[in-house]
Write a protein that holds these residues in place. Structure first.
Motif, PDB file in Angstrom:
ATOM      1  N   GLY A   1     -10.067 -21.625  33.404  1.00 20.11           N
ATOM      2  CA  GLY A   1      -8.752 -21.297  32.881  1.00 20.11           C
ATOM      3  C   GLY A   1      -7.646 -22.194  33.416  1.00 20.11           C
ATOM      4  N   ILE A   2      -8.011 -23.246  34.140  1.00 20.00           N
ATOM      5  CA  ILE A   2      -7.054 -24.192  34.721  1.00 20.00           C
ATOM      6  C   ILE A   2      -7.150 -25.500  33.944  1.00 20.00           C
ATOM      7  N   ASP A   3      -6.006 -25.980  33.439  1.00 22.74           N
ATOM      8  CA  ASP A   3      -5.990 -27.105  32.511  1.00 22.74           C
ATOM      9  C   ASP A   3      -5.233 -28.266  33.157  1.00 22.74           C
ATOM     10  N   ILE A   4      -5.974 -29.208  33.712  1.00 19.49           N
ATOM     11  CA  ILE A   4      -5.368 -30.368  34.372  1.00 19.49           C
ATOM     12  C   ILE A   4      -5.725 -31.611  33.574  1.00 19.49           C
ATOM     13  N   HIS A   5      -4.710 -32.317  33.088  1.00 17.77           N
ATOM     14  CA  HIS A   5      -5.008 -33.560  32.368  1.00 17.77           C
ATOM     15  C   HIS A   5      -5.593 -34.569  33.358  1.00 17.77           C
ATOM     16  N   PRO A   6      -6.658 -35.277  32.962  1.00 13.62           N
ATOM     17  CA  PRO A   6      -7.315 -36.174  33.929  1.00 13.62           C
ATOM     18  C   PRO A   6      -6.426 -37.327  34.397  1.00 13.62           C
TER      19      PRO A   6
ATOM     20  N   GLY B   1      -4.381 -20.030  33.797  1.00 15.64           N
ATOM     21  CA  GLY B   1      -3.160 -20.365  33.090  1.00 15.64           C
ATOM     22  C   GLY B   1      -2.406 -21.545  33.651  1.00 15.64           C
ATOM     23  N   VAL B   2      -2.868 -22.131  34.751  1.00 15.70           N
ATOM     24  CA  VAL B   2      -2.210 -23.341  35.264  1.00 15.70           C
ATOM     25  C   VAL B   2      -2.367 -24.479  34.257  1.00 15.70           C
ATOM     26  N   VAL B   3      -1.279 -25.205  34.011  1.00 14.12           N
ATOM     27  CA  VAL B   3      -1.319 -26.389  33.156  1.00 14.12           C
ATOM     28  C   VAL B   3      -0.606 -27.524  33.881  1.00 14.12           C
TER      29      VAL B   3
ATOM     30  N   GLN C   1      -1.394 -19.007  40.088  1.00 12.96           N
ATOM     31  CA  GLN C   1      -1.761 -18.859  38.681  1.00 12.96           C
ATOM     32  C   GLN C   1      -0.558 -19.064  37.750  1.00 12.96           C
ATOM     33  N   ALA C   2      -0.862 -19.546  36.557  1.00 16.53           N
ATOM     34  CA  ALA C   2       0.098 -19.630  35.459  1.00 16.53           C
ATOM     35  C   ALA C   2       1.266 -20.555  35.742  1.00 16.53           C
ATOM     36  N   VAL C   3       1.128 -21.468  36.690  1.00 18.05           N
ATOM     37  CA  VAL C   3       2.154 -22.494  36.893  1.00 18.05           C
ATOM     38  C   VAL C   3       1.999 -23.587  35.840  1.00 18.05           C
ATOM     39  N   THR C   4       3.108 -23.993  35.243  1.00 13.75           N
ATOM     40  CA  THR C   4       3.083 -25.102  34.297  1.00 13.75           C
ATOM     41  C   THR C   4       3.876 -26.278  34.848  1.00 13.75           C
ATOM     42  N   LEU C   5       3.228 -27.423  34.875  1.00 13.84           N
ATOM     43  CA  LEU C   5       3.943 -28.678  35.127  1.00 13.84           C
ATOM     44  C   LEU C   5       3.914 -29.443  33.810  1.00 13.84           C
ATOM     45  N   GLY C   6       4.931 -29.181  32.957  1.00  8.95           N
ATOM     46  CA  GLY C   6       4.831 -29.635  31.581  1.00  8.95           C
ATOM     47  C   GLY C   6       5.914 -30.620  31.176  1.00  8.95           C
TER      48      GLY C   6
ATOM     49  N   ASP D   1      -1.663 -25.526  21.811  1.00  8.77           N
ATOM     50  CA  ASP D   1      -1.938 -26.497  22.873  1.00  8.77           C
ATOM     51  C   ASP D   1      -2.158 -25.771  24.201  1.00  8.77           C
ATOM     52  N   HIS D   2      -3.109 -26.270  24.968  1.00  8.93           N
ATOM     53  CA  HIS D   2      -3.509 -25.679  26.263  1.00  8.93           C
ATOM     54  C   HIS D   2      -4.094 -24.287  26.045  1.00  8.93           C
ATOM     55  N   GLY D   3      -3.262 -23.358  25.649  1.00 11.36           N
ATOM     56  CA  GLY D   3      -3.781 -22.143  25.054  1.00 11.36           C
ATOM     57  C   GLY D   3      -4.084 -20.968  25.970  1.00 11.36           C
ATOM     58  N   THR D   4      -4.427 -21.193  27.222  1.00 12.40           N
ATOM     59  CA  THR D   4      -4.831 -20.061  28.069  1.00 12.40           C
ATOM     60  C   THR D   4      -3.762 -18.976  28.055  1.00 12.40           C
ATOM     61  N   GLY D   5      -4.170 -17.767  27.787  1.00  7.76           N
ATOM     62  CA  GLY D   5      -3.266 -16.638  27.843  1.00  7.76           C
ATOM     63  C   GLY D   5      -2.565 -16.311  26.538  1.00  7.76           C
ATOM     64  N   VAL D   6      -2.795 -17.108  25.487  1.00  9.54           N
ATOM     65  CA  VAL D   6      -2.202 -16.771  24.183  1.00  9.54           C
ATOM     66  C   VAL D   6      -2.813 -15.470  23.676  1.00  9.54           C
ATOM     67  N   VAL D   7      -1.953 -14.564  23.177  1.00 10.62           N
ATOM     68  CA  VAL D   7      -2.413 -13.332  22.552  1.00 10.62           C
ATOM     69  C   VAL D   7      -1.715 -13.178  21.207  1.00 10.62           C
TER      70      VAL D   7
END
Lengths: 305, 305, 305, 305, 305, 305
Positions: A193-198, A213-215, A230-235, C209-215
Motif C-alpha cells: 500500500g506504499i507507492d514510491i516512484h523509483p 497510503g504513502v505516496v 501512513q497516508a503521507v503524500t509527497l506530491g 492515480d496512485h489510488g490507495t484508499g479510494v472509496v
C-alpha cells in the motif's frame, strides 16, 4: 430478463465467433504493440517479483532466504540464489529496454549487451544497497516503540518491504531501466500500500511506519534519518504544461525533504518546496510552502493561516 | 553508459565472487541472528498464513473451508483441518518464542513444551473466538446498507478478514507469543490494508467498513459495538522517552474507545484519551482530547476551536 | 503460565474432541447456510480471480495474456482463453445466484439457465467493455506526467487494474449477479487498495492515480473524463432508516460527479450531491454540498466557511 | 443392482460413520506402527526422490541440474544444491533408522547423531561414486551401437538412472540405512522397470541396455565391465529355511558375475553360482550352475542338456 | 560405526568444501559439455513431455485435451494448444541440434532457422500422423477381446501411448532431430515399459497389447497390421565391428516384420532376418532365422530343432 | 533439407490454419465421441489417481496418509480424506458409466443415482478390502527373505501397490463400473509394470515379488496364498471367434490357479487350464495344460516333453 426461455436452453455455447471478431477489430483500431513488424515482449510481473525475492534472499539470507543456513552453507546459497536471480533479471531488463524511448530500433545484440551491462552494474551495487537497508532497519528499531527486535522489523513491517523494493528499483532506474523499475515499484505498492516512484531519491536511515497510503512522487528528494507515517503524500501541486498544452514529463515538481525530518500520518506536502532539516510536520497538515529548518508545523497552525 | 563495448561482450558472468565477499563482510559487521552459536530459525510467513487459513476453515467450514460439506462430513473436516493447522502452528510458536526477550537461552525441551502449551490454549480458545467473530459479522450486516447477506460479509469485506486475523493474533499475543502475533497482524495488513496491532483490545460486535488505511495502535482499547470507516487512525501522540532519551516501549499511549462509538473515515484520534460511550466522530476529525459520552464531534467544530 | 510442567509433557494432543463439539454447537446456534436442506455452495474467490484474469487476457492478449503471440496465433489464444474463462464463470454465476434474494427456491434447471444467459450476455458485452478500457488507458497516459507508455499504464498502475475489475464487475451487477460482482470488486480492493462498489456507474476515460484508499460508494454516478487521486472518498453522509429504525438498503446516497472533474488526494465528498462538470476539488477537501459546474474548491476555501 | 430407486435418491452421504469404525477396528487388530507409545514416522518417498535428484544435480550439474551454469556459477550451484539435499536426507535417514532392527529403542539424540554421521559419510563418498558413474557412462557409450553421445546416455537411458540410484542406494545401505536404501531402489524400479536390491555389489563400468524387467538380487556380486540386457534375472534358486521352517534372511543365494561378462536379454541366472570372467550368456538362457571363465552359453546348448 | 561419539555431536555441517572441490576435479577430468567455450544447453525432459502432451491434446482434443469441448470451442483449443506446444518444441529442437554430429559449430542463426524448419515440417506432418494413430486404435479395438470401446483404448492401454510417442518421435528423427527423438522415446519407455527406438519404421494399424518389456531396435522395419504382446524383442544378434574393433553404429541389424504378423508374449527375434507376411510367432519363441510368409512358429517346434 | 534458406527466415509462424483444418477433417471422418449431440466427458486419469491415493490413505493412514497421526487425530483424518475421495469418485463413476454399453441413453438423473449407489457400495466394501490387503502384506513378509518389516513391504514393493490398486479396481468392476476399473488398473500398470485386468478374481494372501512384466488376464481366477514372480503371464491361448469371425469378448480363456501355488519368474501359463492347489511352476516354464494339485513343473521337464 424475461426471455430466458427463448434462448437455447441447455446450451453452453458462448457465441464466441462474433465476440472474437469484435475484439480483433477493437485491438487493431486502438493500439499496436508491434514495432516494425516485431512483437515487443513485455517484462513479466511474476518473474520480476521472483527476481526481487531472490535478490532479497541473497542480501539477507537468514531472514528472506532459508532459516537453517550456517557458516558452511551460506555463501553457496547466496551465490546460487544471486546467480539465478541475475540470469532471470537480464532477460527482464532486455525486454523492458525495448520500450525505452529511443531504443525501439537498436539491434538485438546491442540491446542484449546493454541489458547485461545494466544487470552487471546492478549486481555490483548490491553491497552498497545492503548497507543502506541495514541503516533503514536500524532507524525502524530506534523509531518505533512497538518494535521489539530486528527480526520483527524485517518480517512484520510493510515499510521494510517498500524500502527494500524501492532501493532496488531506484538502482534499476538510475542504471537505465526505468520501465522495469516502475514495475518493481508497483509490485511493492501492491504488497504494502506504499507507492514510491523509483526515481525518488531517498537517503539512509529511512523509516515508514504503518505506511498504507504513502505516496512519494517522481522528483522527490529525501535526506537521511527521515521518518514518515501512513497516508503521507509527497506530491505535485500542479503539472507544468508545454506550449501546446501537453504535460511536461519529468520536470521537478515534488518536495525536497532534508535530513532528520519527521512527517506524521496523513500530512500532504505538495510542490517543489523544501522541508528544512530537523522539522516536524504534524498529522493531516496540508503544506504547499517551504518551511525553515527546525520548523514544527501542526494542523492547528495551518488552520490559523 | 558510454562504454558498453569495452565490457566483455557476450558474457553472462556477473562477477559474483567479489559481490558475495562484500555481502559476507556486510552481514558480519552489521547483524547477527545467531545466539550462542546456534541459528535461531525465523517463523515462516507462508506457513503462518496457511495456519490461519486452516483455523478459519475450521471455524467457518462452509465459508472458508469447502462448500460441499454436509452433516455427515463436516466434523471430520473440522477435526482434520484443525489438527493439521495446530501441528503446524506449534512449530511456528516454538520458533517465535526463541526471539522473545528472556527466552533466548532456555532449553529446547522447555521451549517446545511452552509452544505446545500455548498452542493447546489457543485451540481451547477457538469456540470463544468464534462467538466474537459471529458478533462481528452480525454488526457488519446491521451496519452497512450495501450489505445483503452474511455470505457477502464473510467473503467480500476486508474488515471481516482483518478482524478475524486480529482476534486470532490477539489470542496468540495474550498467550505469550507476541512476535508470531505481529506476523499474523502484518499478513492481515498486507491482505486488507488494515493495520491492527495484536495487543490492541477490541470488544464484541466490531465492524470496519472499507478499511484501507485504518491503523489501531498497540495499547488501544475498544469497547463493544464500535464501527470504524477507512483511514481512521487510533494512534500515539507522542512517544515517551526514558532518562537516556530512548523510547519507552509498551507504555499506554493510544486511545480508549468506549462502547457504541462510530468513527467516520479519515478521523485521526491520538494519545491516551477516551472517546466516551455512544459518541460519533466525524470524517477527517483530528482529535487529541477526551470527549464525553454521547458527544458528536465534526470537523467543522474542530476548525472552530 | 506457571504450570507448564503439570501438563502432559511431550504430548502433541490438542484435546480436539471438546473443541470440535463446541464449534459444532456454535455453528448450529448462530447461522445456517443451508436452504431447505440443501447446501448452497459459495462462489470461489480463487476461481473468480482466474476468470477475470482469463477475460483480461482475452481482452488484452499481449499485455495480460502471453507476450509472444502473433497474427497467426492470437485469435486461437483469445478464443480458447475466453472459452475456458466463460465455462468457469457460468458455474460461479450459478452459485452466486442462489444467494440472490428471491432465488433461494427456484429450480436448479432454471437457475442454471439464468446463469448461462447472464454469462452469454456478459461475453457479448466484452467488446464494448474493451472500448471503455481503452479510453481509460488513454486518459491515464494523457493525465499523468510520470507515465511514459501504454505498456507502463497497463502493467504498473493499480488504477488500471481497479477500473478493469470494476467494468467487468459492473457488467455482472447490471446483468443480475450482484453477489458475484461484489466478490470481483473485493478482489480488486485487495489487489489495489481501491474500493469501488460494483453498482457505481462510471463513464469513459476514467483515471485513478496512485489510488490507495479510494472509496466509491454503491449509488455514485461518475461522468466521462473524470480523474481521481489516492484516498478520495465518494461516500454516504448518513444512512436513511426506515420506520422501524432499520437501514434502508440501496437508496441513492452517494455523489454524482459530472464530466471532466478532477478530485485531488484525500478529498472526501459525501451524500447525494452533485459536483458540476469541469470542477476541480482540491486535496483533503471535505465536501457535503453540491458545487456548480466549473467550480474550483480548495481546502483553504472550505476552512474559511 | 435392481434396487437403485429404493436408496436415498439425491443424497451424497456415504454413511461414513460405520465405515470409519470398521477401519479403526481393522487397524487395531492387525498392525501397530507405534513403538512404546510413540509414532514412528515413515520416511517420505517424495522427499527421498527430491534428495536423489538434488544429489544427481550436484554430481552432474549441467546434465541433471541447470543447463546454463558456467565456471563462475557452477560451484555455488553444487554447494547449495548439495546442502539442501543433505539437510533433507538427514531427516529421512533418522526416520528410517528407527525401523532398523535393534534401533527401536535407542534415544532420540543418539538416533539423530547416527543419522548425521551416516549423512556426513554419504556426502564424503560422493566423489568416489561420481567416478564410478563416469565409468558406467563410458561403458554405455562403448557398448551400444545406437548411442551417439554422452548426453544421450545421460538423458535417454533408463539403465543410467537405475545405476545412478543403485550406487547411491548401495552407499546408504553400506553406511547402515538399509530401509532408506530399499526405498531409493524402489523409486528407481518405478522409474526404469529395473529392480536392483541395494545390497547388491556392482563393479565399475556397468551397463544395462533397455533394462525393463532386469532383477538383481540382494546378495548378487557383479564385477567390472559387465553388460546386461532387458529382462535378465540374477535371482535366488531356493530360499534356505531355518530349523523352524522360517525363511533365513540375508544368506548368500544370488549369483556372482565376474569381470567382463555379457548377459543377453531374458537370461535367468539363479542361485549362488559363479559366471566366470569374460563369459557370454545368451538370450533366454536358464542357468543354475557355475560356468568357467570365457564360457559362451546359449539357449540351444541349454536345451541339449 | 563404533565412533559415532567422537564426531562433532550436534553439528549439521556436511564438510561441503572438500566434497565440492573433489567434484569439480572429477568434472574437469572426465567430461566437458562445453564446445568452444560455449555451454551447450541440453533439451529438457520435462518440457519435451509437455510438448508431446500438448500435441496429443491437439490431435485428440476430447481424449487428451479437455473433456468439455464443443463444436464452437474445439478449434480455438486445438490452435492455441498446438501453438504453445510448437513454440516450446522449437527451442528444444534447437538445443538438441547442437548435439548432432556436424552441427557443433554452425552459427546460432542457422541453427535457429533449422530448428524452425524442422518444427514447421513436424507441424505439417500432424494430420498424417493422426491418420496412422487412428488406424492403430482401430487395430487395438479389433484385436483385443477385452477391449470394449475406443475410449478404453485411448485411456487405458500403454501400447496406445507408446505408439503415439513413437509416431511423433519417428517424425522428429526423420526430420533431422535424432537426439530429441530419442528423448521422446525414453519418456514413452518410462511411462509404458515399452522401448521403441525412434528410428524404427512401423506401418499402420500397429497394436501392442500389455506391452511391458517390448524392445524394438533402431533398424527394425515393421509392416501394416502387426500385433505384438508383452516382452517381445526385435533385437540385434551381434554388433558389427569395424577394422579397429569399434562398434559400427547405425548398420541394419534388427528384424524386418512384414504385414499381418502376430508375435506373442516373450518371443525374441534377433538379427536382420525377415518374418514373412501373415506369420504367427508363438510365445517365448527364440528366432534368429528368416521365416516364410504364412509361417506358424511355436516354442515346441524350436525345441525340437 | 537443402532449402532452409528459401523458407521464411526469422518467422515463428507455424502455418497453423491448414493444419487445424486438416485435423478437424480427420476428427470428423474417423471418430465421434458425441452421443446424440451430447459430449460424453471422459473420466480423468489424474483425478482417479488422487481418489485411489485418498482411499489408500484412509485405509492405511500412517503408511499412505500422514506419518504424524495419533489416536486423537486419526479418525478425523480418515473421515475427511475418505469423504473427499468419495466426492471425487462419484463424478468419475458417473462419467465412466456413460460409456458402459447400454447406458449411453439413460437419463442424467438415473446415471447420477447409479453413480452414487456404486460409490456408496464401494465405500461400504472398504473394511473388507482392507482385511484382504492386510493378508497380502503378511504373505509378502512371510514369502520374501529380503523383506525386513511391514513398513518395507508397504513402501518399497511394487507388488503391494499393484495388489492395492487391483483390489479397489476389482471392487469397482464388480459393482458395475468396468471402464473406471480398467483406468485404475492401467494407472497401477504405469506405476509398477504389473498388468492385472480388474475382472481377474484373486484370493487372500496374494504376493507378487519384483513384478515387472506380470500380466494377469481378464478371466483369470487365483486362489489363496498364491505367490508370483516377475514376468509371469496368466494369459489366453487363443481368442474364440464368433460365427462372423469377430472376437467373442469376455469368454473364459485365462487360467485358474488354485490355493498355495507358487509361480516363478517368466513362467507363461495360457488358456483356461487349472494349476492344482499347492503346485510349483518353475521359472520360464511354458504351460498350456492343466496340472494336478501338488505338481512341481520345471523348464527341464517341459523341454523333455
Amino acid at each position: 430478463m424475461d426471455n430466458y426461455d427463448t434462448e437455447q436452453a441447455g446450451s453452453s455455447h458462448w457465441h464466441l465467433g462474433p465476440i472474437i471478431d469484435a475484439l480483433r477489430t477493437s485491438r487493431e483500431s486502438t493500439h499496436n504493440i508491434r514495432h516494425q513488424g516485431r512483437v515487443r515482449e513485455l517484462p513479466s510481473r511474476t518473474v520480476l517479483r521472483q527476481v526481487i525475492e531472490g535478490v532479497s534472499a541473497a542480501l539477507f539470507p537468514t531472514h528472506y532466504g532459508r532459516p537453517d543456513l550456517n557458516d558452511e552453507s551460506i555463501d553457496y546459497f547466496v551465490g546460487d540464489t544471486l546467480n539465478v536471480a541475475l540470469d532471470r533479471l537480464v532477460e527482464q531488463v532486455r525486454r523492458a529496454l525495448r520500450f525505452t524511448p529511443g531504443m525501439e530500433d537498436i539491434a538485438e545484440a546491442e540491446l542484449a549487451e546493454r541489458a547485461r551491462a545494466i544487470t552487471r552494474r546492478f549486481a555490483a551495487s548490491l553491497p552498497e544497497i545492503r548497507a543502506l537497508l541495514v541503516s533503514d532497519v536500524q532507524a525502524a528499531l530506534a523509531g518505533d516503540p512497538a518494535a521489539s527486535s530486528v527480526a520483527e522489523i524485517m518480517l512484520c513491517y510493510p515499510g521494510t518491504i517498500a524500502v527494500l523494493y524501492h532501493r532496488l528499483a531506484h538502482c534499476l532506474h538510475r542504471l537505465g531501466a526505468p520501465f522495469l523499475a516502475r514495475l518493481a515499484a508497483d509490485i511493492a505498492h501492491t504488497l504494502t500500500g506504499i507507492d514510491i516512484h523509483p526515481a525518488a531519491q531517498i537517503g539512509a536511515s529511512f523509516f515508514i511506519d504503518h505506511g498504507t497510503g504513502v505516496v512519494i512522487g517522481e522528483t522527490a528528494i529525501i535526506g537521511k534519518h527521515v521518518r514518515l507515517y501512513q497516508a503521507v503524500t509527497l506530491g505535485a501541486r500542479r503539472f507544468p504544461l508545454d506550449a501546446t498544452g501537453a504535460l511536461v514529463k519529468g520536470a521537478p515538481r515534488h518536495p525536497i525533504v532534508e535530513d532528520d525530518v519527521v512527517i506524521y500520518a496523513g500530512a500532504t506536502i505538495l510542490g517543489r518546496i523544501t522541508v528544512g532539516a530537523g522539522s516536524t510536520i504534524g498529522g493531516n497538515v496540508w503544506l504547499t510552502q517551504s518551511v525553515a529548518p527546525g520548523s514544527n508545523v501542526t494542523q492547528a497552525k495551518m488552520c490559523n493561516d
